[in-house]
Design an enzyme around this catalytic site. Sequence first.
Site, PDB file in Angstrom:
ATOM      1  N   MET A  23      40.721  12.172  67.617  1.00  0.00           N
ATOM      2  CA  MET A  23      39.923  10.176  67.889  1.00  0.00           C
ATOM      3  C   MET A  23      38.941   9.460  67.897  1.00  0.00           C
ATOM      4  SD  MET A  23      41.596   7.909  67.114  1.00  0.00           S
ATOM      5  CE  MET A  23      43.572   7.149  67.609  1.00  0.00           C
ATOM      6  N   GLY A  24      37.665  10.449  67.100  1.00  0.00           N
ATOM      7  CA  GLY A  24      36.335  10.207  67.335  1.00  0.00           C
ATOM      8  C   GLY A  24      36.179   8.952  66.971  1.00  0.00           C
ATOM      9  N   SER A  79      39.359  17.581  58.132  1.00  0.00           N
ATOM     10  CA  SER A  79      37.706  18.486  59.241  1.00  0.00           C
ATOM     11  C   SER A  79      37.384  19.250  58.330  1.00  0.00           C
ATOM     12  CB  SER A  79      38.401  18.032  60.403  1.00  0.00           C
ATOM     13  OG  SER A  79      39.352  19.076  60.335  1.00  0.00           O
ATOM     14  N   ARG A  80      38.027  20.574  58.410  1.00  0.00           N
ATOM     15  CA  ARG A  80      37.150  21.668  58.394  1.00  0.00           C
ATOM     16  C   ARG A  80      38.261  22.618  58.191  1.00  0.00           C
ATOM     17  NH1 ARG A  80      33.339  19.019  57.147  1.00  0.00           N
ATOM     18  NH2 ARG A  80      31.001  20.143  58.028  1.00  0.00           N
ATOM     19  N   GLU A  90      36.371  27.823  51.133  1.00  0.00           N
ATOM     20  CA  GLU A  90      36.323  26.646  50.683  1.00  0.00           C
ATOM     21  C   GLU A  90      35.012  27.430  49.443  1.00  0.00           C
ATOM     22  OE1 GLU A  90      36.943  22.855  52.267  1.00  0.00           O
ATOM     23  OE2 GLU A  90      34.136  22.212  51.836  1.00  0.00           O
ATOM     24  N   HIS A 133      36.572  18.463  48.940  1.00  0.00           N
ATOM     25  CA  HIS A 133      35.442  18.558  50.268  1.00  0.00           C
ATOM     26  C   HIS A 133      34.730  17.252  49.839  1.00  0.00           C
ATOM     27  CE1 HIS A 133      33.840  19.887  53.957  1.00  0.00           C
ATOM     28  NE2 HIS A 133      33.243  18.322  54.115  1.00  0.00           N
TER      29      HIS A 133
HETATM   30  C1  DGY Z   1      30.558  16.141  56.651  1.00  0.00           C
HETATM   31  O1  DGY Z   1      29.384  15.316  56.455  1.00  0.00           O
HETATM   32  O2  DGY Z   1      30.794  16.908  58.112  1.00  0.00           O
HETATM   33  C2  DGY Z   1      31.109  16.322  55.594  1.00  0.00           C
HETATM   34  O3  DGY Z   1      32.336  17.576  56.137  1.00  0.00           O
HETATM   35  C3  DGY Z   1      30.413  17.012  54.619  1.00  0.00           C
HETATM   36  O4  DGY Z   1      30.395  17.802  55.128  1.00  0.00           O
END
Ligand code: DGY
Length: 318
Positions: free
Chosen positions: A148-149, A229-230, A259, A278
């Site tokens: 929760m950022g 996120s990632r 990815e 992405h």
């Molecule tokens: C970020 O800004 O981290 C986005 O995921 C694009 O990479």
Amino acid sequence: MLTGKTWPAALEAIQKECEVKVWEDSSPIPRSLLMEWLQEAEGLFSTGDVQVNEELLAAAPNLRVVAQSSVGYDNIDIEACTRRGIPFGNTPGVLVEATADLTFALLLSSARRIHEGWEFVKSGSWKNGVNISLGVDLFGKTLGIVGMGDIGCAVARRARACGLKLIYHNRSQRADDQLLEAQYVSFDVLLEQADFIIVLVPLSNNSRGMFGRKEFAKMKSSAYFINASRGPIVDTEALYESLRTNQIAYAALDVTDPEPISGDHPLLSLSNILITPHVGSATYETRNRMANLAANNLLAGLRGEKLPACVNPSVQVK
Ligand code: DGY
């Protein structure tokens, strides 16, 4: 030097103050050429696919600043930059709303099967009746946000407007969670109670592989899992198995591991998944703002000034 193209306004600003080398090709810059360019470079404007590590920094004796047009920086060895007294600048803040929009769009699109509907119409199948899976309601359901950022909070605002009940898990409880109308819960409680799970944690050694077999097994069989996120935060094999066996209902991903994901990857053979490439921050306005902030970080570092957004401020201007 720039490891890829950027937006005209950002490039112009950099060119006003610097001699610039840009890798213009859409394929990644070859590592050997990057090392060669870095022999002389004082500033590096990197993209997320370039690994900025000890080896690279050792090849850059004149480097004084690294700037990147992204908020995430899992490709950057921050400690190595800090050891060499090099500030690293990222682009927090400016992409919050766009990324929250895309994240929430993944939630809505998957809950209401928007892309299935589009495929059905496009294929000419809409003749006698509509033969696609029914979606699920959002109203009254529970959304669990992991991380929760700023982006999580912006998603929470959108979710409240749709009548979702909010629970969240973070490294620590937020002081403002009553204002957010979100209840802090343990990771396990979130996995067990949420109808929709949205993941927005940065990639680190702690979060890598955070969602694996054990975690998917704790979720409801009706759960929708959304990762913006990632990719490596999720064990892709475990996600594939839990979707294939209907251990969870659906996944929507803006990020994948690997990815890019190839067209013949097993995940793409499933009918209960939606993947976007992405594009969380990919709007004209936001990408421009990110490029401008990254250019400002770069130029500030080159002038020996404080970076507007610095990840390792302890190395800033003595
Ligand atoms: C970020 O800004 O981290 C986005 O995921 C694009 O990479």
